[in-house]
Write an enzyme that holds these catalytic residues in place. Structure first.
Site, PDB file in Angstrom:
ATOM      1  CG  ASN A  93      -0.387  -0.342   2.591  1.00 45.76           C
ATOM      2  OD1 ASN A  93       0.769  -0.594   2.636  1.00 45.76           O
ATOM      3  ND2 ASN A  93      -1.037   0.006   3.673  1.00 45.76           N
ATOM      4  CG  ASP A 147      -2.108  -5.808   4.470  1.00 48.85           C
ATOM      5  OD1 ASP A 147      -3.044  -6.389   5.040  1.00 48.85           O
ATOM      6  OD2 ASP A 147      -1.317  -4.987   5.115  1.00 48.85           O
ATOM      7  CG  ASP A 300      -0.617  -5.152  10.245  1.00 48.63           C
ATOM      8  OD1 ASP A 300      -0.124  -4.435   9.360  1.00 48.63           O
ATOM      9  OD2 ASP A 300      -1.709  -5.378  10.591  1.00 48.63           O
TER      10      ASP A 300
HETATM   11 ZN    ZN Z   1      -4.018  -5.671   6.731  1.00 49.95          ZN
END
Ligand code: ZN
Length: 418
Positions: A93, A147, A300
């Site tokens: 992203n 994601d 993450d």
């Molecule tokens: Zn995610």
């Protein structure tokens, strides 16, 4: 020239063994009971330290190119090596989104120039991550992921899986059905949602996972589930694995250690997607980390600027940082409490994630000298002001912890020293 690690307790993948280890020319050159004499340039006394293969993170947001004010490849990988990670998989992203060979090169050039450890980029599943047109991944990406959002269209996901199966490409899926998330959803659809905050339902995750597993059964592509957060998802992954599907999954430190009851104040450091869920969900995640249903712990790591995170639960950006406190938080709350054997935690940070992306792992002669040295007896307090990451928002800020990464070696060179 080389680097000799003396008297350390080496993690082998199943247990620990006291050995010396010599790195030379970026590789592990020798392992023995007593390596001495000439032939090395640098020396580390690892008495009372655990020597592990470098940690591998399947899920890191480095924000560059596109949002360097949040993080850069330089600051993000400095945070990675301080946390013991020698390989991180970068999520797509970004701007430009790595959805073509051309756009991927923009990111790869910054990695080549600035990264302090190995960075393996994910390309996107769909063009510009818009969920409409499937990309054509090129060599050099570790897999594909959209994601940040789920792929809403079943037809698009089917096409992506069909292609991934033919070309042996890993799909890493953020499962989230946007129709099942309340407008402005910011917390689990549980006790906090009852207090007037908009909820993110468990169904929004597991119903899209259920759809995907149905497609995996048909196309048989390698399919990895990002940040699993619900007990229902765990049940589905367990069943898929027992049916022999090529499925793997990851759990984050915050979902493994915290639940909605831990959201003690209206603070952006408790806001991430998926949200902290119920205590029953958390228990299911821990059980699955122990029994092998979960393959890897992934941070993450999702840095944002302070002004994006200091607006409370409702208005802050989604995501918290994790690279620099993951190991100690997990070691303190799972290993020191005897919930999880130390070997299992190390497996979930090394061999587990490496297996998902088919990366060689282990302290063996001829392997890359990517090594993390840990002092299991150190105690300290997590203080986000000391992070290398530009992101400072973590629910573990201020936590008293045990276990510290004291040194990280990447391709035979010391890249972090406490
Ligand atoms: Zn995610």
């Amino acid at each position: 020239m080389g680097l000799l690690i003396k008297n350390g307790l080496l993690y082998t993948g199943s247990g620990f063994i006291k050995r010396d280890l010599l790195c030379r020319d970026s590789l592990i050159a020798e392992i023995g009971e007593d390596i001495s004499g000439e032939g090395y340039g640098e020396y580390i006394d690892a008495e009372n330290l655990v020597v592990s293969p470098g940690f591998v993170d399947l899920h890191t947001h480095l924000r560059e190119p596109g949002a360097s004010y949040k993080e850069t490849i330089s600051t993000g990988t400095a945070a990675a090596v301080a946390g013991g990670f020698t390989t991180v998989c970068a999520m797509p992203n970004l701007n430009p989104v790595p959805d073509s060979a051309e756009n991927l090169v923009v990111q790869q050039e910054i990695i080549a120039r600035d990264a302090r450890c190995q960075v393996l980029p994910f390309m996107s599943i769909t063009l510009r991550r818009m969920g409409v047109h499937v990309t054509s991944p090129v060599a050099g990406c570790v897999g594909i992921s959209d994601d940040g959002s789920g792929v809403q269209s079943e037809e698009v996901m089917a096409e992506a899986m069909n292609q991934a199966a033919r070309r042996d490409i890993l799909i890493s899926a953020h499962c989230e059905d946007e129709n099942l998330v309340s407008e402005g959803g910011c917390v689990h659809d549980g006790v906090l949602a009852k207090n007037g905050l908009a909820g993110i339902s468990s169904e929004s995750e597991y119903l899209q996972l259920q759809r995907d597993l149905r497609l995996v059964e048909k196309y048989r592509c390698r399919y990895h589930v990002c940040h699993v957060s619900t007990k229902e998802s765990i049940g589905m992954v367990r069943k898929a694995k027992s049916d022999g599907l090529p499925v793997s999954c990851e759990v984050t430190p915050h979902h493994a250690l915290l639940c909605e009851d831990d959201v003690v104040c209206d603070d952006g450091r408790f806001k991430m997607a998926p949200p902290l869920r119920s205590s029953q969900d958390r228990s299911a995640l821990v059980g699955a980390l122990l029994d092998g249903t979960v393959d890897a712990i992934a941070t993450d790591h999702a840095p944002h600027a302070a002004f994006e995170k200091n607006r409370g639960l409702k208005d802050s950006a989604m995501g918290v940082v994790g690279l620099e406190c993951a190991f100690a938080a997990l070691y303190t709350d799972l290993v020191k409490t005897a919930v999880m054997p130390f070997e299992r935690l190390l497996f979930l940070l090394t061999f587990g994630p490496s297996n998902v992306i088919k990366l060689p792992c282990g302290l063996e002669i001829g392997n890359k000298a990517n090594i993390t040295l840990i002092d299991p007896n150190a105690t300290w307090v997590i203080d986000s002001r000391e992070f290398f990451s530009k992101g400072r928002s973590t629910p573990f800020d201020g936590k008293k912890v045990a276990g510290k990464v004291v040194s990280t070696i990447f391709e035979g060179k010391k890249v972090y020293q406490l």
